[in-house]
Design a protein around this motif. Structure first.
Motif, PDB file in Angstrom:
ATOM      1  N   LYS A  21       0.739  -0.597  -0.677  1.00 19.84           N
ATOM      2  CA  LYS A  21      -0.223   0.079  -0.101  1.00 19.84           C
ATOM      3  C   LYS A  21       0.993   1.412  -0.050  1.00 19.84           C
ATOM      4  O   LYS A  21       0.426   2.161  -0.621  1.00 19.84           O
ATOM      5  N   LEU A  22       1.797   1.150   0.730  1.00 17.59           N
ATOM      6  CA  LEU A  22       3.078   2.693   0.641  1.00 17.59           C
ATOM      7  C   LEU A  22       3.318   2.704  -0.373  1.00 17.59           C
ATOM      8  O   LEU A  22       3.681   3.913  -1.040  1.00 17.59           O
ATOM      9  N   VAL A  23       3.918   1.637  -1.280  1.00 19.74           N
ATOM     10  CA  VAL A  23       4.100   1.358  -2.380  1.00 19.74           C
ATOM     11  C   VAL A  23       3.570   2.601  -3.356  1.00 19.74           C
ATOM     12  O   VAL A  23       4.170   2.917  -4.391  1.00 19.74           O
ATOM     13  N   HIS A  24       3.003   1.749  -3.424  1.00 22.63           N
ATOM     14  CA  HIS A  24       0.994   2.121  -4.339  1.00 22.63           C
ATOM     15  C   HIS A  24       1.512   3.928  -3.939  1.00 22.63           C
ATOM     16  O   HIS A  24       0.754   4.982  -4.918  1.00 22.63           O
ATOM     17  N   GLU A  25       1.394   4.420  -2.842  1.00 19.09           N
ATOM     18  CA  GLU A  25       0.910   5.061  -2.375  1.00 19.09           C
ATOM     19  C   GLU A  25       2.606   6.231  -2.944  1.00 19.09           C
ATOM     20  O   GLU A  25       2.151   7.494  -3.556  1.00 19.09           O
ATOM     21  N   HIS A  26       3.366   5.954  -2.606  1.00 19.33           N
ATOM     22  CA  HIS A  26       4.830   6.991  -2.836  1.00 19.33           C
ATOM     23  C   HIS A  26       5.307   6.542  -4.639  1.00 19.33           C
ATOM     24  O   HIS A  26       5.691   7.301  -4.837  1.00 19.33           O
ATOM     25  N   GLN A  27       4.286   5.679  -5.031  1.00 18.67           N
ATOM     26  CA  GLN A  27       4.865   5.163  -6.483  1.00 18.67           C
ATOM     27  C   GLN A  27       6.453   5.132  -6.180  1.00 18.67           C
ATOM     28  O   GLN A  27       6.665   5.962  -7.367  1.00 18.67           O
ATOM     29  N   SER A  28       7.162   4.555  -5.337  1.00 22.66           N
ATOM     30  CA  SER A  28       8.848   4.481  -5.552  1.00 22.66           C
ATOM     31  C   SER A  28       9.026   3.128  -6.842  1.00 22.66           C
ATOM     32  O   SER A  28      10.036   2.854  -6.462  1.00 22.66           O
ATOM     33  N   ASP A  29       7.928   2.201  -7.059  1.00 22.06           N
ATOM     34  CA  ASP A  29       8.720   0.989  -7.467  1.00 22.06           C
ATOM     35  C   ASP A  29       7.981   1.991  -9.494  1.00 22.06           C
ATOM     36  O   ASP A  29       7.850   1.115 -10.079  1.00 22.06           O
ATOM     37  N   LYS A  30       7.890   3.247 -10.106  1.00 17.31           N
ATOM     38  CA  LYS A  30       7.533   3.721 -11.076  1.00 17.31           C
ATOM     39  C   LYS A  30       8.748   3.385 -11.852  1.00 17.31           C
ATOM     40  O   LYS A  30       8.561   3.523 -13.047  1.00 17.31           O
ATOM     41  N   HIS A  31      10.025   4.126 -11.225  1.00 18.82           N
ATOM     42  CA  HIS A  31      11.058   4.094 -12.324  1.00 18.82           C
ATOM     43  C   HIS A  31      11.900   2.928 -11.780  1.00 18.82           C
ATOM     44  O   HIS A  31      13.508   3.946 -11.009  1.00 18.82           O
ATOM     45  N   HIS A  32      11.708   1.888 -11.116  1.00 25.55           N
ATOM     46  CA  HIS A  32      13.095   1.508 -10.212  1.00 25.55           C
ATOM     47  C   HIS A  32      14.568   0.670 -10.601  1.00 25.55           C
ATOM     48  O   HIS A  32      15.230   0.322 -10.322  1.00 25.55           O
ATOM     49  N   LYS A  33      14.477   0.458 -12.106  1.00 25.42           N
ATOM     50  CA  LYS A  33      15.864  -0.089 -12.504  1.00 25.42           C
ATOM     51  C   LYS A  33      16.259  -1.528 -12.377  1.00 25.42           C
ATOM     52  O   LYS A  33      17.323  -1.169 -11.783  1.00 25.42           O
ATOM     53  N   GLY A  34      14.847  -1.742 -12.271  1.00 23.20           N
ATOM     54  CA  GLY A  34      15.710  -2.732 -12.251  1.00 23.20           C
ATOM     55  C   GLY A  34      16.041  -3.844 -10.624  1.00 23.20           C
ATOM     56  O   GLY A  34      16.017  -5.124 -10.383  1.00 23.20           O
ATOM     57  N   ILE A  35      15.517  -2.624  -9.591  1.00 25.07           N
ATOM     58  CA  ILE A  35      15.625  -3.706  -7.973  1.00 25.07           C
ATOM     59  C   ILE A  35      14.330  -2.419  -7.650  1.00 25.07           C
ATOM     60  O   ILE A  35      13.995  -1.786  -7.371  1.00 25.07           O
ATOM     61  N   ARG A  90      16.222   6.871  -4.656  1.00 22.53           N
ATOM     62  CA  ARG A  90      14.514   6.571  -4.092  1.00 22.53           C
ATOM     63  C   ARG A  90      14.202   7.792  -3.204  1.00 22.53           C
ATOM     64  O   ARG A  90      15.163   7.692  -2.058  1.00 22.53           O
ATOM     65  N   ASP A  91      13.515   8.568  -2.672  1.00 23.04           N
ATOM     66  CA  ASP A  91      12.851   8.861  -2.095  1.00 23.04           C
ATOM     67  C   ASP A  91      12.423   8.217  -0.581  1.00 23.04           C
ATOM     68  O   ASP A  91      12.318   7.425  -0.661  1.00 23.04           O
ATOM     69  N   HIS A  92      13.075   8.793   0.437  1.00 19.75           N
ATOM     70  CA  HIS A  92      13.387   7.769   1.937  1.00 19.75           C
ATOM     71  C   HIS A  92      11.684   8.065   2.732  1.00 19.75           C
ATOM     72  O   HIS A  92      11.567   6.675   3.891  1.00 19.75           O
ATOM     73  N   GLY A  93      10.466   8.730   2.146  1.00 22.91           N
ATOM     74  CA  GLY A  93       9.237   8.403   2.724  1.00 22.91           C
ATOM     75  C   GLY A  93       8.763   7.538   2.819  1.00 22.91           C
ATOM     76  O   GLY A  93       8.489   7.271   3.957  1.00 22.91           O
ATOM     77  N   LEU A  94       9.017   6.857   1.914  1.00 17.76           N
ATOM     78  CA  LEU A  94       8.424   5.066   1.708  1.00 17.76           C
ATOM     79  C   LEU A  94       8.374   4.272   3.046  1.00 17.76           C
ATOM     80  O   LEU A  94       8.209   4.235   3.693  1.00 17.76           O
ATOM     81  N   PHE A  95       9.910   4.360   2.978  1.00 19.00           N
ATOM     82  CA  PHE A  95      11.066   3.841   4.162  1.00 19.00           C
ATOM     83  C   PHE A  95      10.118   4.904   5.987  1.00 19.00           C
ATOM     84  O   PHE A  95      10.233   4.093   7.185  1.00 19.00           O
ATOM     85  N   ARG A  96       9.946   5.525   5.885  1.00 19.97           N
ATOM     86  CA  ARG A  96       9.962   6.058   6.894  1.00 19.97           C
ATOM     87  C   ARG A  96       8.521   6.091   7.415  1.00 19.97           C
ATOM     88  O   ARG A  96       7.826   5.639   9.068  1.00 19.97           O
ATOM     89  N   ASP A  97       7.582   6.095   6.507  1.00 25.79           N
ATOM     90  CA  ASP A  97       5.925   5.760   6.628  1.00 25.79           C
ATOM     91  C   ASP A  97       6.101   4.270   6.682  1.00 25.79           C
ATOM     92  O   ASP A  97       5.244   4.285   7.734  1.00 25.79           O
ATOM     93  N   LEU A  98       6.933   3.277   6.874  1.00 28.00           N
ATOM     94  CA  LEU A  98       6.630   2.164   6.428  1.00 28.00           C
ATOM     95  C   LEU A  98       7.073   2.015   8.263  1.00 28.00           C
ATOM     96  O   LEU A  98       6.639   1.024   9.043  1.00 28.00           O
ATOM     97  N   TYR A  99       7.819   2.203   8.522  1.00 31.56           N
ATOM     98  CA  TYR A  99       8.077   2.287  10.187  1.00 31.56           C
ATOM     99  C   TYR A  99       7.647   3.003  11.298  1.00 31.56           C
ATOM    100  O   TYR A  99       6.993   1.885  12.101  1.00 31.56           O
ATOM    101  N   TYR A 100       6.952   3.962  10.895  1.00 28.30           N
ATOM    102  CA  TYR A 100       5.548   4.547  11.655  1.00 28.30           C
ATOM    103  C   TYR A 100       4.704   3.809  11.004  1.00 28.30           C
ATOM    104  O   TYR A 100       3.777   3.178  12.509  1.00 28.30           O
TER     105      TYR A 100
END
Length: 126
Positions: A21-35, A90-100
């Motif tokens: 859900k957080l990945v979708h919100e942050h769109q962090s896999d949009k340009h993931h370049k293989g990872i 990659r924006d750190h916001g995904l990992f910050r929000d995941l922590y909380y």
């Protein structure tokens, strides 16, 4: 008998639905370049738990766990250049929000195991 290492058990505490859900919100896999974000998260968690000093240590350490990669939920080990690129872009916001989110989720899940907090009665003298 299945032998799962401690690192995989720690990853098992991470609710994948919350993560997706957080990945979708942050769109962090949009340009993931293989990872993807999960592999990046596993790599960075491995970095902290193994006290790795460089992306070379992370990449080589994850490569040495080839039999356990399925337990970690990753299909291939990220290269040094992929890790460097993702750490820079990659924006750190995904990992910050995941922590909380995980903190809140685990706090609610294990309320019966926490001891009751008892604070001493403080008196304020004016």
């Amino acid at each position: 008998m299945v032998n799962i290492n401690v690192f995989s058990q720690i990853l098992g505490l991470v609710d994948r639905n919350i993560f997706k859900k957080l990945v979708h919100e942050h769109q962090s896999d949009k340009h993931h370049k293989g990872i993807n974000s999960w592999t990046h998260f596993v790599s960075m968690l491995f970095c902290h738990l193994s006290s790795a000093d460089s992306v070379r240590d992370i990449s080589n350490g994850l490569r040495s766990t080839t039999g356990n990669m399925n337990h970690m939920g990753i299909s291939r080990t990220p290269s040094k250049s992929n890790l460097s690129y993702m750490n820079a872009h990659r924006d750190h916001g995904l990992f910050r929000d995941l922590y909380y989110k995980l903190l809140d989720h685990l706090w609610q899940q294990h309320t019966h195991k926490r001891p009751e907090l008892r604070y001493p009665a403080y008196q304020v003298h004016i």
